[in-house]
Scaffold this motif. Structure first.
Motif, PDB file in Angstrom:
ATOM      1  N   UNK A 265       4.623 -39.555 -19.202  1.00 30.78           N
ATOM      2  CA  UNK A 265       5.771 -38.798 -18.743  1.00 30.78           C
ATOM      3  C   UNK A 265       6.388 -37.995 -19.884  1.00 30.78           C
ATOM      4  N   UNK A 266       6.478 -38.632 -21.038  1.00 32.81           N
ATOM      5  CA  UNK A 266       7.070 -37.934 -22.183  1.00 32.81           C
ATOM      6  C   UNK A 266       6.204 -36.730 -22.578  1.00 32.81           C
ATOM      7  N   UNK A 267       4.883 -36.976 -22.590  1.00 34.08           N
ATOM      8  CA  UNK A 267       3.966 -35.881 -22.926  1.00 34.08           C
ATOM      9  C   UNK A 267       4.117 -34.730 -21.936  1.00 34.08           C
ATOM     10  N   UNK A 268       4.184 -35.108 -20.660  1.00 37.86           N
ATOM     11  CA  UNK A 268       4.288 -34.100 -19.610  1.00 37.86           C
ATOM     12  C   UNK A 268       5.552 -33.275 -19.778  1.00 37.86           C
ATOM     13  N   UNK A 269       6.664 -33.989 -20.017  1.00 38.97           N
ATOM     14  CA  UNK A 269       7.931 -33.283 -20.180  1.00 38.97           C
ATOM     15  C   UNK A 269       7.886 -32.364 -21.403  1.00 38.97           C
ATOM     16  N   UNK A 270       7.269 -32.867 -22.473  1.00 37.97           N
ATOM     17  CA  UNK A 270       7.145 -32.043 -23.684  1.00 37.97           C
ATOM     18  C   UNK A 270       6.384 -30.772 -23.363  1.00 37.97           C
ATOM     19  N   UNK A 271       5.307 -30.928 -22.595  1.00 37.34           N
ATOM     20  CA  UNK A 271       4.494 -29.766 -22.232  1.00 37.34           C
ATOM     21  C   UNK A 271       5.289 -28.766 -21.423  1.00 37.34           C
ATOM     22  N   UNK A 272       6.021 -29.302 -20.444  1.00 37.73           N
ATOM     23  CA  UNK A 272       6.794 -28.403 -19.583  1.00 37.73           C
ATOM     24  C   UNK A 272       7.827 -27.645 -20.415  1.00 37.73           C
TER      25      UNK A 272
ATOM     26  N   UNK B 264       9.723 -22.640 -22.930  1.00 39.66           N
ATOM     27  CA  UNK B 264      10.149 -21.892 -24.118  1.00 39.66           C
ATOM     28  C   UNK B 264       9.226 -20.713 -24.348  1.00 39.66           C
ATOM     29  N   UNK B 265       7.939 -20.926 -24.041  1.00 36.21           N
ATOM     30  CA  UNK B 265       6.980 -19.839 -24.194  1.00 36.21           C
ATOM     31  C   UNK B 265       7.321 -18.677 -23.281  1.00 36.21           C
TER      32      UNK B 265
END
Ligand code: UDP
Ligand code: MG
Length: 322
Positions: free
Chosen positions: A272-279, A284-285
């Motif tokens: 979940x943390x990874x996913x949120x980081x990705x989103x 930001x991109x």
């Protein structure tokens, strides 16, 4: 007599230029009772003999005008350079590789002069001879683009179009630096007649578009005509906030009812943390794309730099850099 200007972006096109010249001049001959031709060949920083060839053509035929860029600025810039230097009552943009059949100019001219259209544009009715992956990506891009920006692009629309002078002036009145011409043509409005044609393979040489260039082009297309992705990012963010809020309530209620949850939830948590980081990075991109666009617009750099400009136009020829 009225003038028809054909703008021809050329990037490493030495293999097709002589053929193109013969073909367009054949059409000029067919149309000689209607219009005089002016052909602006824009050398987009070619590394081969393109410039030499087009200057050779100009030496024997003054209907040919030459603009040569100091480096490769891309097809959009080449088309813009041509538009700013065109003298025509009608102005066409056409590829050098004979994938855009020059005889179509006759029909396009008829549509504008006698049928009351302001512009006539070719659309591919087939994509034969094209890489299927590329054809698929391109179709997807135009449908996404259409939905996002509300800018109507027609399936199979190509950069082969004849415009009336008022439309050209309107196109030039859009002063932006990031020029996504297909969007601009659609944005300025006017009546366009769509003329279907069978896709033909290029006469010689290779396509100048790499996937990297095409990707950049699509991003530019979307971000320069729509702020939808920014709104989408906001919605996505809100959605995740709501999901998080619900989860908090669920956990609190569960803790109160059953006591603490002893299940070790490490893997799901990590995902979940990874996913949120990705989103977050993705969002930001998206914002970054817009900031980048603003940055290039604010700098107000010229769209192109021409080192040679032989267009028989004293003002333009003096101020080479637009
Ligand atoms: N072109 C250009 N600058 C570039 C890439 C392409 O002026 O950076 C020109 C090219 O010379 C040709 C036209 O744009 O006249 C279309 O390019 P190409 O035929 O390679 O694209 P495709 O037909 O494969 O989409
Ligand atoms: Mg081509």
């Amino acid at each position: 007599m009225e003038i028809l200007t054909a703008i021809v972006p050329c990037f490493n096109e030495e293999a097709v230029i002589p053929m193109f010249y013969d073909e367009i001049m054949r059409v000029a001959e067919l149309m000689k009772n209607e219009v005089e031709f002016e052909v602006i060949m824009v050398d987009d920083g070619s590394k081969d003999k393109t410039l030499e060839l087009i200057r050779g053509l100009r030496a024997k035929d003054k209907r040919i005008k030459v603009i040569s860029f100091s480096r490769n600025f891309g097809k959009e810039a080449a088309m813009y350079a041509g538009l700013t230097h065109a003298h025509g009552d009608y102005v066409a943009v056409i590829d050098a590789d004979l994938q855009h059949p020059p005889e179509m100019l006759i029909e396009m001219h008829k549509a504008i002069k006698y049928e009351g259209f302001d512009s006539a544009c070719a659309r591919r009715s087939t994509r034969t001879g094209e890489n299927p992956v590329r054809a698929f990506l391109s179709r997807t891009f135009y449908s996404i683009m259409g939905k996002l920006s509300g800018i109507e692009t027609v399936q199979g629309e190509v950069d082969y179009r004849l415009m009336s002078r008022p439309m050209v002036d309107s196109v030039l009145s859009l002063a932006e630096r990031n020029r996504f011409t297909k969007g601009i043509f659609s944005w300025v409005g006017y009546n366009t007649k769509w003329l279907p044609y069978e896709n033909v393979e290029r006469a010689a040489g290779e396509s100048k578009w790499s996937f990297r260039k095409l990707f950049k082009y699509s991003m530019q297309g979307i971000t320069s005509f729509s702020t939808y992705p920014l709104g989408f990012v906001t919605k996505l963010g809100s959605l995740f906030c709501i999901a998080a809020f619900i989860m908090i309530i669920v956990i609190v209620v569960k803790t109160i009812v059953h006591g603490g949850d002893p299940v070790p939830g490490y893997p799901s948590l990590a995902c979940f943390i990874l996913f949120m980081g990705g989103v977050q990075l993705m969002c930001m991109g998206v914002i970054g794309e817009y900031i980048g666009n603003m940055y290039t617009e604010i700098k107000r750099r010229p769209v192109y730099i021409a080192k040679i400009c032989e267009t028989d136009d004293p003002d333009n020829d003096k101020n080479k850099n637009m």
